[in-house]
Design an enzyme around this catalytic site. Structure first.
Site, short mmCIF file in Angstrom:
data_model
loop_
_atom_site.label_atom_id
_atom_site.label_comp_id
_atom_site.label_asym_id
_atom_site.label_seq_id
_atom_site.Cartn_x
_atom_site.Cartn_y
_atom_site.Cartn_z
N CYS A 43 -12.94 88.49 -64.15
CA CYS A 43 -11.89 89.51 -64.05
C CYS A 43 -10.52 88.89 -64.24
O CYS A 43 -10.22 87.83 -63.69
CB CYS A 43 -11.96 90.21 -62.70
N TYR A 199 -21.41 94.59 -55.71
CA TYR A 199 -20.97 95.82 -56.35
C TYR A 199 -22.11 96.84 -56.33
O TYR A 199 -23.17 96.60 -55.77
CB TYR A 199 -20.42 95.53 -57.74
N LEU A 319 -20.25 76.44 -60.56
CA LEU A 319 -19.75 75.07 -60.45
C LEU A 319 -20.49 74.12 -61.38
O LEU A 319 -20.80 72.98 -61.02
CB LEU A 319 -19.83 74.58 -59.00
#
Length: 374
Positions: A43, A199, A319
């Site tokens: 985002c 979500y 990561l």
């Protein structure tokens, strides 16, 4: 494995094998990516009225120029109520479609696969941007009423979502289909359905956020129903020769929540539908009480487990910042694609630099060849 110049056999995902091909190319249905490096959906919180602008263009264009095989947009929402913040991307009108089409054209001209993630924020919607504090926005103060499978807030200080009734669920599914149609019209090659990170779809999946007592709640089979119906809605507008991924949170990192066994079982069901080409394995973000021990590659075991136990291609994320770690994951058969987020934010040309570090030769953009001096 990312950039092999010696072995050029292309592995077709539709013909499953437990062995990882040594090719840099990878094919899903009719779409071939030039390597296994994927720009993860991230985002940017920079849209106005859901419309992509010059920021979104430069952000995605630079990653395509930088050599990534697949370039994902951030999550694109199906209606204003489904956004995380007022500044998130949407695809509920044609102006939004046309703004994304400009980006798609350039990404594909650079040789990358143009991909879009579709999602709905659910109970995590109506919040401020992270750099504005990230707190919930009340209706009347720039916020809006949020919905979810059950009237359970994300955490302390968050609004209680309105529990979705049958009509709201049906409307949401129609919006998934309409969003997909516009994505097709914009020229995207690949779609990912966002079923992770707390979500809406993830909220239906997890027993921690779904306390319904009818056909969308209770048993595992009922809790996955909304995802399966969303998948059907997307596929109704998405060509059969184009790939579809699903992102999941493989575990909730909370006792009593969604777990790895549930993810494996879901992946088996998604594979059996014949509609899904890859499971993108992230984790967490369902609720604020999660406890995660972060370290490089901490989510890779989830991708490896889903891949081996469900016999479906997976993507690893989390990561994965070094070329050596990324190469190891693919070489060891733990995942088929590497999704990069922070690494790509730090370096849009990560793939070009990774190839150099791994002593492989890939083509730089002609305009930048003078920079390939090491």
């Amino acid at each position: 494995f990312f950039f092999s110049s010696r072995r050029r056999h292309t592995r077709y995902i539709g013909d499953w094998s437990s062995d990882v091909c040594s090719s840099d190319l990878i094919t899903f249905r009719s779409v071939t990516a030039r390597n296994r490096i994927t720009v993860s959906p991230m985002c940017q919180y920079s849209a106005i009225d859901g419309v992509a602008n010059d920021w979104h263009f430069q952000n995605l264009a630079s990653r395509a120029v930088g050599g990534a095989g697949i370039v994902f947009t951030e999550v694109v929402h199906t209606e204003p109520r489904g956004r995380i913040t007022p500044y998130c991307l949407g695809l509920w009108n044609d102006a939004q479609r046309d703004a994304l089409a400009r980006i798609v054209r350039f990404v594909k001209e650079q040789g990358a696969v143009a991909a879009m993630q579709i999602g709905y924020a659910g109970r995590k919607g109506s919040t401020a941007r992270p750099w504005d504090g990230g707190k919930p926005l009340a209706p009347g103060a720039g916020g809006w009423e949020i919905i979810g499978p059950s009237a359970i807030p994300f955490g302390d200080g968050y609004a209680v979502p309105v529990e979705m009734d049958a009509k709201t669920i049906d409307q949401c599914l129609v919006q998934f289909a309409q969003n997909t149609r516009r994505a097709r019209e914009a020229g995207f090659d690949l779609i990912e359905l966002h079923g992770a990170h707390g979500y809406l779809i993830h909220e239906f999946l997890s027993p921690l956020s779904n306390k319904r007592t009818e056909k969308y709640g209770g048993s595992f089979e009922n809790r996955i129903r909304f995802l399966l119906e969303a998948l059907d809605a997307v596929r109704s507008e998405w060509p059969n020769d184009k790939p579809l991924f699903v992102r999941i949170s493989a575990i909730d990192w909370i006792d009593g929540g969604w777990d790895l066994d549930s993810s494996v079982e879901l992946a088996k069901i998604l594979k059996a539908t014949g509609k899904v080409d890859l499971i993108d394995c992230s984790s967490g973000a369902l609720a604020s009480q999660q406890k995660i021990k972060l370290h490089p590659g901490y989510q890779v075991p989830f991708a490896a487990a889903v891949r081996s136990r469900a016999q479906i291609p997976t993507g690893a994320v989390g990561l994965i910042n070094s070329p050596e770690l990324a190469e190891q994951i693919v070489a060891n058969g733990e995942a088929d694609l590497i999704f990069l987020a922070r690494g790509m934010l730090n370096d849009p040309y990560w793939p070009l630099h990774a190839a150099r570090a791994l002593k492989a030769k890939i083509a730089w953009p002609k305009q930048y060849e003078r920079g390939d001096i090491f």
